[in-house]
Enzyme design. Sequence first.
Site, mmCIF file in Angstrom:
data_model
loop_
_atom_site.group_PDB
_atom_site.id
_atom_site.type_symbol
_atom_site.label_atom_id
_atom_site.label_comp_id
_atom_site.label_asym_id
_atom_site.label_seq_id
_atom_site.Cartn_x
_atom_site.Cartn_y
_atom_site.Cartn_z
ATOM 1 N N TYR A 51 -1.658 -7.315 -5.180
ATOM 2 C CA TYR A 51 -1.401 -8.335 -4.299
ATOM 3 C C TYR A 51 -1.003 -9.383 -5.045
ATOM 4 O O TYR A 51 -0.812 -10.406 -4.569
ATOM 5 C CB TYR A 51 -1.954 -8.548 -3.085
ATOM 6 C CG TYR A 51 -1.870 -7.397 -2.032
ATOM 7 C CD1 TYR A 51 -0.537 -7.098 -1.401
ATOM 8 C CD2 TYR A 51 -2.799 -6.467 -1.758
ATOM 9 C CE1 TYR A 51 -0.370 -6.099 -0.481
ATOM 10 C CE2 TYR A 51 -2.631 -5.332 -0.711
ATOM 11 C CZ TYR A 51 -1.608 -5.363 -0.116
ATOM 12 O OH TYR A 51 -1.141 -4.279 0.839
ATOM 13 N N HIS A 117 0.081 -0.182 4.374
ATOM 14 C CA HIS A 117 1.055 -0.969 3.356
ATOM 15 C C HIS A 117 2.352 -0.049 3.111
ATOM 16 O O HIS A 117 2.206 1.261 3.098
ATOM 17 C CB HIS A 117 0.282 -1.011 2.140
ATOM 18 C CG HIS A 117 1.432 -1.606 0.923
ATOM 19 N ND1 HIS A 117 1.907 -2.819 0.650
ATOM 20 C CD2 HIS A 117 1.976 -0.872 -0.042
ATOM 21 C CE1 HIS A 117 2.684 -2.882 -0.352
ATOM 22 N NE2 HIS A 117 2.869 -1.429 -0.900
HETATM 23 P P1 ATP Z 1 2.380 -4.777 2.991
HETATM 24 O O1 ATP Z 1 3.031 -5.353 1.896
HETATM 25 O O2 ATP Z 1 0.985 -4.617 3.080
HETATM 26 O O3 ATP Z 1 3.266 -3.327 3.319
HETATM 27 P P2 ATP Z 1 4.347 -6.225 4.407
HETATM 28 O O4 ATP Z 1 5.139 -6.211 3.345
HETATM 29 O O5 ATP Z 1 4.702 -5.982 5.862
HETATM 30 O O6 ATP Z 1 3.010 -5.703 4.179
HETATM 31 P P3 ATP Z 1 3.828 -8.942 3.064
HETATM 32 O O7 ATP Z 1 4.571 -10.198 3.590
HETATM 33 O O8 ATP Z 1 4.145 -7.846 1.668
HETATM 34 O O9 ATP Z 1 4.097 -7.972 4.258
HETATM 35 O O10 ATP Z 1 2.372 -9.168 3.124
HETATM 36 C C1 ATP Z 1 1.326 -8.463 2.495
HETATM 37 C C2 ATP Z 1 0.159 -8.349 3.340
HETATM 38 O O11 ATP Z 1 -0.447 -9.754 3.403
HETATM 39 C C3 ATP Z 1 0.543 -7.908 4.926
HETATM 40 O O12 ATP Z 1 0.633 -6.711 5.254
HETATM 41 C C4 ATP Z 1 -0.649 -8.744 5.871
HETATM 42 O O13 ATP Z 1 -1.928 -8.064 5.775
HETATM 43 C C5 ATP Z 1 -1.009 -9.981 4.795
HETATM 44 N N1 ATP Z 1 -0.241 -11.178 5.569
HETATM 45 C C6 ATP Z 1 1.187 -11.107 5.231
HETATM 46 N N2 ATP Z 1 1.341 -12.492 6.216
HETATM 47 C C7 ATP Z 1 0.209 -12.818 6.706
HETATM 48 C C8 ATP Z 1 -0.235 -14.145 7.374
HETATM 49 N N3 ATP Z 1 0.802 -15.147 7.935
HETATM 50 N N4 ATP Z 1 -1.355 -14.117 7.603
HETATM 51 C C9 ATP Z 1 -2.392 -13.386 7.314
HETATM 52 N N5 ATP Z 1 -2.323 -12.284 6.441
HETATM 53 C C10 ATP Z 1 -0.691 -12.125 6.226
HETATM 54 MG MG MG Z 2 4.856 -6.282 1.358
#
Ligand code: ATP
Ligand code: MG
Length: 139
Positions: A51, A117
Amino acid sequence: MATNRTFTMIKPDAVANGHTGAILDDIIKGGFKIVALKYTSLSDAKAGEFYAVHAERPFYKDLVSFMSSGPIVAAILEKENAIEDFRTLIGATDPAKADVGTIRNKYAKSIDANAVHGSDSDENAQIEGNFFFSAFERF
Ligand code: ATP
Ligand code: MG
């Protein structure tokens, strides 16, 4: 170049809550073919690397400790239009905003423990698949 592949993880919350089988079933019924599959876990360092793109976000530290808190299931999935269709199948990042019937709507409790994810681009699907699987582990 579109690969028709995406990468997914069933996150520690969903594995711990016993949803692995149901989620894999939803994925298969959603038309995805599993081409690689692994039950494993991420160390804190490995979760941080995975990440790294979110390193500057306020939730990064919590995200990394959550993702290393227990076993996960990693998989590479194949389907035409895989990236977009898989993100439709899983629903919005925040399960409270995820459409009814999506995986996050059914199995996720909160935005940080959101069950699955899904890769956000062909390029990242390749990078993420390579992070978990050797050439001998994918079909
Ligand atoms: P992923 O990458 O896990 O599939 P996503 O693409 O929907 O999820 P991202 O923006 O890539 O979302 O964020 C990665 C992960 O970080 C999210 O799945 C979530 O668990 C966490 N996350 C994202 N935004 C927030 C937030 N505002 N508060 C807490 N955790 C968050
Ligand atoms: Mg993502």
